[in-house]
Design an enzyme around this catalytic site. Sequence first.
Site, PDB file in Angstrom:
ATOM      1  N   LYS A  13       0.815  -1.223   0.000  1.00 55.70           N
ATOM      2  CA  LYS A  13       0.000   0.000   0.000  1.00 55.70           C
ATOM      3  C   LYS A  13       0.841   1.262   0.000  1.00 55.70           C
ATOM      4  O   LYS A  13       0.571   2.177  -0.764  1.00 55.70           O
ATOM      5  CB  LYS A  13      -0.875   0.057   1.256  1.00 55.70           C
ATOM      6  CG  LYS A  13      -2.130  -0.750   1.215  1.00 55.70           C
ATOM      7  CD  LYS A  13      -3.077  -0.350   2.343  1.00 55.70           C
ATOM      8  CE  LYS A  13      -2.428  -0.233   3.694  1.00 55.70           C
ATOM      9  NZ  LYS A  13      -2.132  -1.520   4.341  1.00 55.70           N
ATOM     10  N   ARG A  88      -9.780   2.202   8.890  1.00 55.82           N
ATOM     11  CA  ARG A  88      -9.435   0.812   9.161  1.00 55.82           C
ATOM     12  C   ARG A  88     -10.535   0.105   9.941  1.00 55.82           C
ATOM     13  O   ARG A  88     -10.446  -1.101  10.158  1.00 55.82           O
ATOM     14  CB  ARG A  88      -8.180   0.780  10.035  1.00 55.82           C
ATOM     15  CG  ARG A  88      -6.899   0.343   9.333  1.00 55.82           C
ATOM     16  CD  ARG A  88      -5.790   0.415  10.375  1.00 55.82           C
ATOM     17  NE  ARG A  88      -4.607  -0.313  10.047  1.00 55.82           N
ATOM     18  CZ  ARG A  88      -3.535   0.211   9.448  1.00 55.82           C
ATOM     19  NH1 ARG A  88      -3.551   1.442   9.015  1.00 55.82           N
ATOM     20  NH2 ARG A  88      -2.470  -0.529   9.257  1.00 55.82           N
ATOM     21  N   ARG A 127      10.856  -6.888   4.678  1.00 56.81           N
ATOM     22  CA  ARG A 127      10.856  -5.441   4.892  1.00 56.81           C
ATOM     23  C   ARG A 127      11.355  -5.102   6.303  1.00 56.81           C
ATOM     24  O   ARG A 127      12.108  -4.148   6.492  1.00 56.81           O
ATOM     25  CB  ARG A 127       9.436  -4.878   4.700  1.00 56.81           C
ATOM     26  CG  ARG A 127       9.374  -3.370   4.919  1.00 56.81           C
ATOM     27  CD  ARG A 127       7.992  -2.812   4.688  1.00 56.81           C
ATOM     28  NE  ARG A 127       7.122  -3.025   5.830  1.00 56.81           N
ATOM     29  CZ  ARG A 127       5.853  -2.616   5.895  1.00 56.81           C
ATOM     30  NH1 ARG A 127       5.299  -2.024   4.870  1.00 56.81           N
ATOM     31  NH2 ARG A 127       5.129  -2.829   6.974  1.00 56.81           N
ATOM     32  N   ARG A 133      12.691  -2.472  11.008  1.00 56.25           N
ATOM     33  CA  ARG A 133      11.484  -2.325  11.838  1.00 56.25           C
ATOM     34  C   ARG A 133      11.519  -3.453  12.856  1.00 56.25           C
ATOM     35  O   ARG A 133      10.958  -4.525  12.661  1.00 56.25           O
ATOM     36  CB  ARG A 133      10.221  -2.470  10.975  1.00 56.25           C
ATOM     37  CG  ARG A 133      10.008  -1.348   9.987  1.00 56.25           C
ATOM     38  CD  ARG A 133       8.592  -1.477   9.448  1.00 56.25           C
ATOM     39  NE  ARG A 133       8.306  -0.474   8.431  1.00 56.25           N
ATOM     40  CZ  ARG A 133       7.076  -0.172   8.034  1.00 56.25           C
ATOM     41  NH1 ARG A 133       6.036  -0.785   8.544  1.00 56.25           N
ATOM     42  NH2 ARG A 133       6.886   0.743   7.119  1.00 56.25           N
ATOM     43  N   ARG A 144      -1.146  -8.855  13.099  1.00 51.81           N
ATOM     44  CA  ARG A 144      -1.639  -7.741  12.272  1.00 51.81           C
ATOM     45  C   ARG A 144      -2.570  -8.250  11.176  1.00 51.81           C
ATOM     46  O   ARG A 144      -3.568  -7.607  10.858  1.00 51.81           O
ATOM     47  CB  ARG A 144      -0.471  -6.998  11.610  1.00 51.81           C
ATOM     48  CG  ARG A 144       0.276  -6.091  12.537  1.00 51.81           C
ATOM     49  CD  ARG A 144       0.922  -4.930  11.772  1.00 51.81           C
ATOM     50  NE  ARG A 144       1.322  -3.912  12.730  1.00 51.81           N
ATOM     51  CZ  ARG A 144       2.581  -3.695  13.104  1.00 51.81           C
ATOM     52  NH1 ARG A 144       3.562  -4.385  12.572  1.00 51.81           N
ATOM     53  NH2 ARG A 144       2.855  -2.777  13.996  1.00 51.81           N
TER      54      ARG A 144
HETATM   55  P1  ADP Z   1       1.291  -1.527   8.326  1.00 47.17           P
HETATM   56  O1  ADP Z   1       2.525  -1.869   9.115  1.00 47.17           O
HETATM   57  O2  ADP Z   1       0.157  -2.439   8.556  1.00 47.17           O
HETATM   58  O3  ADP Z   1       1.504  -1.132   6.901  1.00 47.17           O
HETATM   59  P2  ADP Z   1       0.777   1.238   8.953  1.00 47.17           P
HETATM   60  O4  ADP Z   1       2.131   1.695   8.624  1.00 47.17           O
HETATM   61  O5  ADP Z   1      -0.358   1.686   8.100  1.00 47.17           O
HETATM   62  O6  ADP Z   1       0.675  -0.319   9.090  1.00 47.17           O
HETATM   63  O7  ADP Z   1       0.424   1.597  10.473  1.00 47.17           O
HETATM   64  C1  ADP Z   1       1.254   1.187  11.540  1.00 47.17           C
HETATM   65  C2  ADP Z   1       0.446   1.069  12.823  1.00 47.17           C
HETATM   66  O8  ADP Z   1      -0.178   2.318  13.134  1.00 47.17           O
HETATM   67  C3  ADP Z   1      -0.712   0.073  12.756  1.00 47.17           C
HETATM   68  O9  ADP Z   1      -0.311  -1.231  13.033  1.00 47.17           O
HETATM   69  C4  ADP Z   1      -1.636   0.612  13.837  1.00 47.17           C
HETATM   70  O10 ADP Z   1      -1.198   0.257  15.120  1.00 47.17           O
HETATM   71  C5  ADP Z   1      -1.489   2.106  13.676  1.00 47.17           C
HETATM   72  N1  ADP Z   1      -2.487   2.655  12.750  1.00 47.17           N
HETATM   73  C6  ADP Z   1      -2.269   3.170  11.514  1.00 47.17           C
HETATM   74  N2  ADP Z   1      -3.405   3.582  10.949  1.00 47.17           N
HETATM   75  C7  ADP Z   1      -4.393   3.318  11.835  1.00 47.17           C
HETATM   76  C8  ADP Z   1      -5.800   3.487  11.834  1.00 47.17           C
HETATM   77  N3  ADP Z   1      -6.430   4.002  10.772  1.00 47.17           N
HETATM   78  N4  ADP Z   1      -6.474   3.092  12.925  1.00 47.17           N
HETATM   79  C9  ADP Z   1      -5.870   2.576  13.986  1.00 47.17           C
HETATM   80  N5  ADP Z   1      -4.552   2.360  14.063  1.00 47.17           N
HETATM   81  C10 ADP Z   1      -3.813   2.721  13.004  1.00 47.17           C
END
Ligand code: ADP
Length: 186
Positions: A13, A88, A127, A133, A144
């Site tokens: 994404k 989300r 990643r 990370r 997740r």
């Molecule tokens: P990913 O690692 O799933 O790509 P993101 O970088 O989008 O996730 O987001 C990292 C973390 O930030 C998520 O795991 C969550 O804890 C929090 N987060 C991000 N966007 C949201 C949201 N819209 N609602 C709730 N928590 C969120």
Amino acid sequence: MRLIILGPPGAGKGTQAARIAEHFGIPAISTGDIFRANIKNGTELGKQVQEITASGGYVSDDITNAIVEDRLAQDDAAEGFLLDGYPRTTGQVAALDAMLAKSDLGLDKVLALTVDEDAVVERLLKRAEIEGRVDDTEDVIRERQAIYRRETAPLVEVYGERGLLVEVDGLGAMDEVTERIVTALS
Ligand code: ADP
């Protein structure tokens, strides 16, 4: 152009969001990036969300909605935006609807990237290693995915019922996927 990109963690994404946003000349707004920047800078918000993001859980709707509302009020988002990682939950869908309704605006499209879960877990482990990370352990990654399935996957249907959904296969080379998305949105 007001867009949302949906897809499980690891679907690519973030990468695609940046490219699509550039293509359409709109800002890509990632709630995950906003949270990470706040954690890195040690802000009050960062302290509030550090633990929950590290465990793979979702930040509360109240906190997340407020951040998005703030961000969407900035000048660069006036003509459009691409939301990555938001909404989300169904609660966030309702909150976004309300934010847009205040300005008499609506969404143009919701892009859903589809990917196989095993492929995604493999991608995420890679990643985590490359980007350092350290919070992305296999347990956290699997958690997740489970949270995504439970909380966020239902949004695909919600936006499908509104006739906004555009589904694109997220598997393959990054350039290929970008091309598929641009074609699907044009
Ligand atoms: P990913 O690692 O799933 O790509 P993101 O970088 O989008 O996730 O987001 C990292 C973390 O930030 C998520 O795991 C969550 O804890 C929090 N987060 C991000 N966007 C949201 C949201 N819209 N609602 C709730 N928590 C969120």
